[in-house]
Design an enzyme around this catalytic site. Sequence first.
Site, short mmCIF file in Angstrom:
data_model
loop_
_atom_site.label_atom_id
_atom_site.label_comp_id
_atom_site.label_asym_id
_atom_site.label_seq_id
_atom_site.Cartn_x
_atom_site.Cartn_y
_atom_site.Cartn_z
N ILE A 30 0.83 -1.21 0.00
CA ILE A 30 0.00 0.00 0.00
C ILE A 30 0.86 1.27 0.00
CG2 ILE A 30 -0.22 0.34 2.50
CD1 ILE A 30 -3.28 0.54 2.05
N VAL A 95 3.90 -5.71 10.69
CA VAL A 95 2.81 -6.68 10.60
C VAL A 95 3.37 -8.05 10.96
CG1 VAL A 95 1.06 -7.74 9.12
CG2 VAL A 95 1.69 -5.33 8.77
N HIS A 99 6.13 -11.88 5.78
CA HIS A 99 5.90 -11.41 4.41
C HIS A 99 7.24 -11.12 3.79
CE1 HIS A 99 5.52 -8.17 7.38
NE2 HIS A 99 6.16 -7.39 6.52
N HIS A 101 9.11 -8.97 1.23
CA HIS A 101 9.04 -7.78 0.37
C HIS A 101 9.77 -8.10 -0.94
CE1 HIS A 101 7.91 -4.65 3.47
NE2 HIS A 101 8.39 -5.59 4.28
P1 AMP Z 1 6.94 -4.58 7.55
O1 AMP Z 1 7.25 -3.18 8.00
O2 AMP Z 1 8.12 -5.35 7.07
O3 AMP Z 1 6.15 -5.34 8.60
O4 AMP Z 1 6.03 -4.43 6.27
C1 AMP Z 1 4.65 -4.26 6.33
C2 AMP Z 1 4.26 -3.72 4.99
O5 AMP Z 1 2.87 -3.86 4.85
C3 AMP Z 1 4.58 -2.23 4.81
O6 AMP Z 1 5.44 -2.06 3.70
C4 AMP Z 1 3.21 -1.59 4.60
O7 AMP Z 1 3.23 -0.53 3.68
C5 AMP Z 1 2.38 -2.77 4.11
N1 AMP Z 1 0.95 -2.68 4.34
C6 AMP Z 1 0.33 -2.31 5.48
N2 AMP Z 1 -0.99 -2.39 5.33
C7 AMP Z 1 -1.23 -2.82 4.06
C8 AMP Z 1 -2.39 -3.09 3.30
N3 AMP Z 1 -3.64 -2.94 3.81
N4 AMP Z 1 -2.25 -3.50 2.02
C9 AMP Z 1 -1.01 -3.64 1.49
N5 AMP Z 1 0.12 -3.41 2.16
C10 AMP Z 1 0.03 -3.00 3.43
#
Ligand code: AMP
Length: 123
Positions: A30, A95, A99, A101
């Site tokens: 996002i 989060v 995940h 990246h």
């Molecule tokens: P991290 O900081 O490694 O936990 O990455 C979490 C990622 O999730 C960040 O790059 C955010 O921009 C992304 N993110 C958070 N909410 C959403 C969402 N609803 N849809 C897509 N990406 C998201």
Amino acid sequence: MDCLFCKILNKEIPADVIYEDDLVIAFNDINPQAPTHALVIPRKHIATTNDIADEDTALVGHMVQVAGKIAKEQGFDESGYRTVFNCNDHGGQTVHHIHLHLLGGKPLGWPPYFDENLKKPLS
Ligand code: AMP
Ligand code: ZN
């Protein structure tokens, strides 16, 4: 469970999904940090890379392989890209559902900045 990415998996929250199979989905971040910034996540909830069990190693390998397939589809597999797992506070994990990246589509600086004010890596 109050997990943002489980909610995306359950379609309770919308996402721009670019790949899915039995094990993983990938969707566009996002807040993109590169022309392509996608996240590859397992359907299985695993909180951090510290929580990857022996039975999950093929799954995590699959996540990396899917990132490569997306890079190829988007035409930057040969020019190159970066894959990153952040873990916990110092790693910048916001989060807590693992995940991967996938960042690509432009030359990426290395090393990444760890301090936004100093604009240089912390020693
Ligand atoms: P991290 O900081 O490694 O936990 O990455 C979490 C990622 O999730 C960040 O790059 C955010 O921009 C992304 N993110 C958070 N909410 C959403 C969402 N609803 N849809 C897509 N990406 C998201
Ligand atoms: Zn989850």
